[in-house]
Design a protein around this motif. Sequence first.
Motif, PDB file in Angstrom:
ATOM      1  N   GLY A 204     -16.501  23.008 -32.692  1.00  5.30           N
ATOM      2  CA  GLY A 204     -15.782  24.406 -32.923  1.00  5.30           C
ATOM      3  C   GLY A 204     -15.941  24.097 -34.166  1.00  5.30           C
ATOM      4  N   GLY A 205     -14.687  25.271 -34.758  1.00  3.33           N
ATOM      5  CA  GLY A 205     -14.447  25.874 -35.703  1.00  3.33           C
ATOM      6  C   GLY A 205     -13.503  26.262 -35.740  1.00  3.33           C
ATOM      7  N   SER A 206     -13.300  26.784 -37.431  1.00  4.84           N
ATOM      8  CA  SER A 206     -12.142  27.772 -37.604  1.00  4.84           C
ATOM      9  C   SER A 206     -12.162  29.336 -38.884  1.00  4.84           C
ATOM     10  CB  SER A 206     -10.649  27.102 -38.405  1.00  4.84           C
ATOM     11  OG  SER A 206     -11.314  26.843 -40.265  1.00  4.84           O
TER      12      SER A 206
ATOM     13  N   TYR B 128     -18.393  32.149 -46.933  1.00  7.10           N
ATOM     14  CA  TYR B 128     -18.095  31.275 -45.991  1.00  7.10           C
ATOM     15  C   TYR B 128     -16.830  30.083 -45.786  1.00  7.10           C
ATOM     16  CZ  TYR B 128     -22.897  32.228 -45.474  1.00  7.10           C
ATOM     17  OH  TYR B 128     -24.472  32.876 -45.499  1.00  7.10           O
ATOM     18  N   ASN B 129     -16.211  31.393 -45.664  1.00  9.46           N
ATOM     19  CA  ASN B 129     -14.617  31.028 -45.569  1.00  9.46           C
ATOM     20  C   ASN B 129     -14.077  30.239 -44.121  1.00  9.46           C
ATOM     21  OD1 ASN B 129     -12.608  30.286 -46.433  1.00  9.46           O
ATOM     22  ND2 ASN B 129     -10.932  32.236 -46.115  1.00  9.46           N
ATOM     23  N   GLY B 130     -14.085  28.974 -43.750  1.00  8.24           N
ATOM     24  CA  GLY B 130     -13.820  28.724 -42.729  1.00  8.24           C
ATOM     25  C   GLY B 130     -14.449  26.730 -42.487  1.00  8.24           C
ATOM     26  N   SER B 131     -13.970  26.415 -40.984  1.00  4.81           N
ATOM     27  CA  SER B 131     -14.997  24.867 -41.369  1.00  4.81           C
ATOM     28  C   SER B 131     -15.087  24.827 -39.744  1.00  4.81           C
ATOM     29  CB  SER B 131     -13.630  24.055 -41.438  1.00  4.81           C
ATOM     30  OG  SER B 131     -12.659  24.164 -39.964  1.00  4.81           O
ATOM     31  N   MET B 132     -15.981  24.132 -39.467  1.00  2.98           N
ATOM     32  CA  MET B 132     -16.962  23.800 -38.451  1.00  2.98           C
ATOM     33  C   MET B 132     -16.986  22.539 -38.901  1.00  2.98           C
ATOM     34  SD  MET B 132     -20.549  25.043 -38.951  1.00  2.98           S
ATOM     35  CE  MET B 132     -21.119  24.453 -40.536  1.00  2.98           C
TER      36      MET B 132
END
Length: 185
Positions: free
Chosen positions: A148-150, A125-129
């Motif tokens: 949003g997220g990345s 789950y690499n990323g951000s919200m």
Amino acid sequence: MAKYFLNLLFPLLFILSKTFSTAEGDTFLKSVNRNPLKPRISHFRFYGHNIFGGPNATIVNVVPPRVNVKKRSYGLVNMMDIPLTKTPESGSKLLGRLQGIDGRAWHEKLVQLMAMNIVFFTKKYNGSMTLLGRNPMSDEVREMPVVGGSGLFRFARGYIKASTYSVDFQTRDNVIEYIVHVFHY
């Protein structure tokens, strides 16, 4: 007459299309594939450990409330870097961090305006919200929007439910349970 008009129109359109080109040859205006990836929905449950004092504080006051404010610390602003774990125990597996800012936004009740990123460290789950919303702290369950997220969570949208799992009333330290429902690509 119409034939001459069309003979002038097509070269003009060709010249205009070349005017909006970049050095790489890509056009300035480009059609987009409306369904490049299929949206997914993910559900998460994790726990945030809020520590207000000492050398390992995860929430720090950066702007105190005005002196003449009587109730609920209206105007107070905090920065946070909160560890997120798999279970409520502090020694549990670290999944990521909740990083951001909150401000007390109402005179009458303990309500916060939250602007935060939930950053995951796991490979899957690499990323951000990104969360931006109102958090009425006295409610048993608080719902806030994911805007949003990345990384894996690019174009994320959804909601987060937060509830207090435990509180140490002497230190104000607490554990918050987060349940997340999010669409992403």
